[in-house]
Design an enzyme around this catalytic site. Structure first.
Site, PDB file in Angstrom:
ATOM      1  N   GLU A  86      50.073  25.772  63.664  1.00 27.44           N
ATOM      2  CA  GLU A  86      49.480  26.684  62.685  1.00 27.44           C
ATOM      3  C   GLU A  86      49.039  25.958  61.414  1.00 27.44           C
ATOM      4  O   GLU A  86      49.019  26.533  60.324  1.00 27.44           O
ATOM      5  CB  GLU A  86      50.444  27.830  62.377  1.00 27.44           C
ATOM      6  N   HIS A 143      48.624  32.162  61.405  1.00 24.60           N
ATOM      7  CA  HIS A 143      47.508  31.405  60.844  1.00 24.60           C
ATOM      8  C   HIS A 143      46.599  30.925  61.968  1.00 24.60           C
ATOM      9  O   HIS A 143      47.076  30.368  62.957  1.00 24.60           O
ATOM     10  CB  HIS A 143      48.011  30.189  60.059  1.00 24.60           C
ATOM     11  N   LYS A 170      51.816  38.438  57.014  1.00 21.28           N
ATOM     12  CA  LYS A 170      50.787  37.558  56.468  1.00 21.28           C
ATOM     13  C   LYS A 170      49.829  37.126  57.573  1.00 21.28           C
ATOM     14  O   LYS A 170      50.246  36.709  58.648  1.00 21.28           O
ATOM     15  CB  LYS A 170      51.421  36.314  55.840  1.00 21.28           C
TER      16      LYS A 170
END
Length: 256
Positions: A86, A143, A170
């Site tokens: 990530e 991510h 997130k």
């Protein structure tokens, strides 16, 4: 629902908290940078422990954090081990990853811990491990440094992470076009509307995604990341520039 740590409030409808990462390798340098940031009045620091030369040693992680206790007594500290998958430096296996997170959370020094949703087989178990350490909060993250998926996919990722019981979810993605930036913002706004009691952080990385790093108060993202020196991800703005622009947006919104 929003919450407050050390006088810093994380919630909807307010200017996002600006977090500054530390990506140094040596213990002494990490503590020096923490001290400088805390003394300058920064509200939130992210220690990117995947850059730390002792990241593979849970004892070393715990000792560094204990040494930082007095430094960050008035500053929110986020502990992050970003995996290579990530965009980070950590190349250990899942057990080593969880051991690093547990070592950090158990000190009680860090206020938040980042857990990568796709880096553990059972994210809920890891979230529960962190939550067992008193008031430590969890940011559950994903991510993608390659692309921005369709809005429906991004929405599904946010919903999946939200279902695990994290305090904040997130999502950070890489745009290939300006339309990708809009896709991320649409997904952020949609999640905010559908889950009014949940908190999120979202960003479109790179130069094209700069707007996403300062528009959190509008679309619902409660934290943004800015640099003071080296950046930890593409597109991070210098701290003072980020603070100035977020302040302008906040004041304009308050005027109605």
């Amino acid at each position: 629902m929003g919450f407050t740590i050390k006088g810093v409030t994380f919630d909807r409808g307010k200017a996002p908290v600006i977090c500054v990462p530390i990506i140094a390798e040596k213990k002494e340098r990490i503590l020096e940078e923490m001290t400088a940031l805390a003394d300058s009045g920064i509200s939130m620091i992210e220690w990117r422990a995947d850059f730390y030369e002792g990241v593979g040693d849970p004892k070393a992680i715990g000792e560094l954090l204990k040494a930082a206790r007095s430094i960050v007594k008035n500053t929110v500290l986020l502990f992050t081990v970003r995996t290579k998958f990530e965009g980070g430096k950590f190349e250990g296996d899942e057990d080593a990853y969880i051991e690093a997170i547990d070592a950090a959370a158990s000190t009680g020094v860090c206020d938040m811990v980042d857990i990568e949703y796709l880096s553990v087989q059972n994210p809920k178990n890891v979230v529960d491990i962190v939550h067992s350490n008193s008031s430590v909060k969890v940011i559950l993250s994903h991510h993608d440094f390659e692309v921005t998926e369709e809005e429906e996919v991004l929405a599904g990722q946010l919903e999946d992470m939200n279902s695990v019981g994290a305090d904040i979810v997130k999502l950070a993605v890489m745009p290939q076009t300006l339309g990708d930036v809009l896709t991320l913002l649409y997904a952020t706004a949609g999640f905010s509307a559908a889950y009014p009691d949940s908190l999120l952080v979202s960003m479109s990385m790179g130069k094209e995604g700069l707007i996403s790093r300062i528009s959190g108060e509008i679309f619902g993202s409660c934290i943004t990341f800015a640099s003071m020196g080296n950046s930890s991800a593409p597109g991070q703005l210098p701290y003072e520039d980020c603070r100035s622009m977020i302040g302008l947006i906040h004041r304009a919104l308050q005027k109605g």
